[in-house]
Scaffold this motif. Sequence first.
Motif, mmCIF file in Angstrom:
data_model
loop_
_atom_site.group_PDB
_atom_site.id
_atom_site.type_symbol
_atom_site.label_atom_id
_atom_site.label_comp_id
_atom_site.label_asym_id
_atom_site.label_seq_id
_atom_site.Cartn_x
_atom_site.Cartn_y
_atom_site.Cartn_z
ATOM 1 N N VAL A 61 0.833 -1.199 0.000
ATOM 2 C CA VAL A 61 0.000 0.000 0.000
ATOM 3 C C VAL A 61 0.874 1.259 0.000
ATOM 4 N N LYS A 62 0.248 2.358 -0.272
ATOM 5 C CA LYS A 62 0.924 3.653 -0.315
ATOM 6 C C LYS A 62 0.332 4.563 0.761
ATOM 7 N N SER A 63 1.072 5.596 1.129
ATOM 8 C CA SER A 63 0.622 6.495 2.191
ATOM 9 C C SER A 63 -0.238 7.648 1.673
ATOM 10 N N ASN A 64 -0.462 7.692 0.357
ATOM 11 C CA ASN A 64 -1.347 8.720 -0.193
ATOM 12 C C ASN A 64 -2.091 8.163 -1.402
ATOM 13 N N LYS B 159 -3.816 4.293 4.571
ATOM 14 C CA LYS B 159 -3.018 3.561 3.586
ATOM 15 C C LYS B 159 -3.938 3.256 2.412
ATOM 16 N N TYR B 160 -3.379 3.305 1.210
ATOM 17 C CA TYR B 160 -4.211 3.201 0.010
ATOM 18 C C TYR B 160 -3.569 2.255 -0.993
ATOM 19 N N PRO B 161 -4.383 1.431 -1.655
ATOM 20 C CA PRO B 161 -3.816 0.520 -2.650
ATOM 21 C C PRO B 161 -3.515 1.243 -3.966
ATOM 22 N N PHE B 162 -2.505 0.735 -4.675
ATOM 23 C CA PHE B 162 -2.257 1.207 -6.033
ATOM 24 C C PHE B 162 -3.412 0.713 -6.895
ATOM 25 N N THR B 163 -3.907 1.564 -7.769
ATOM 26 C CA THR B 163 -4.945 1.145 -8.702
ATOM 27 C C THR B 163 -4.662 1.712 -10.085
ATOM 28 N N ALA B 164 -5.012 0.945 -11.072
ATOM 29 C CA ALA B 164 -5.017 1.396 -12.461
ATOM 30 C C ALA B 164 -6.282 0.796 -13.062
ATOM 31 N N LEU B 165 -7.350 1.552 -13.012
ATOM 32 C CA LEU B 165 -8.665 1.055 -13.431
ATOM 33 C C LEU B 165 -9.171 1.797 -14.655
ATOM 34 N N HIS B 166 -9.552 1.025 -15.632
ATOM 35 C CA HIS B 166 -10.160 1.567 -16.848
ATOM 36 C C HIS B 166 -11.649 1.260 -16.794
ATOM 37 N N ILE B 167 -12.439 2.318 -16.819
ATOM 38 C CA ILE B 167 -13.884 2.183 -16.768
ATOM 39 C C ILE B 167 -14.439 2.645 -18.109
#
Length: 155
Positions: free
Chosen positions: A70-73, A107-115
């Motif tokens: 996870v990332k801090s932002n 804490k936040y997950p990395f995401t790469a989402l195409h909608i």
Amino acid sequence: VVEKIALSKPDISFKLIIDGNVKLDTPGDGKLENVIYIIMGKEMQNAMIAVSSELNDIKVEGFIGRSDIVKSNRNYQNFFINGRYIKSPIIMKAIEEAFEPFMMQHKYPFTALHISMDTAMIDVNVHPTKAEVRFYDNNLIHKFVFYIFHLICFF
């Protein structure tokens, strides 16, 4: 900015050169996971979970990081609607609520989402930069995204 554009168009090769040094060079092979590898590295690529779901005329595809990476932002949360980078408090909230039992606070997950969705379902005239969008049915989008990611958390 170039990283976000590269994530939005994995079928196009991007090369960023600063002061004679190659900072980014994507293959343009159409594989989002390869762009993630170039931008985030092998560890993040190996920690990605593929996402693919469809509801009515809404299709969500892409990758999300496991809850242990996870990332801090929220800077690593990337959302694209019909190929365009957007910011969406509704999507962020749905993902955070789905992951809440599995991640530390802030804490936040990395995401790469195409909608992909009908443009009649969104309003892009919310923010001067056109980066933030408003959905005409926020509840539907929230429930759909929450459901997708809530299921992922249990696998």
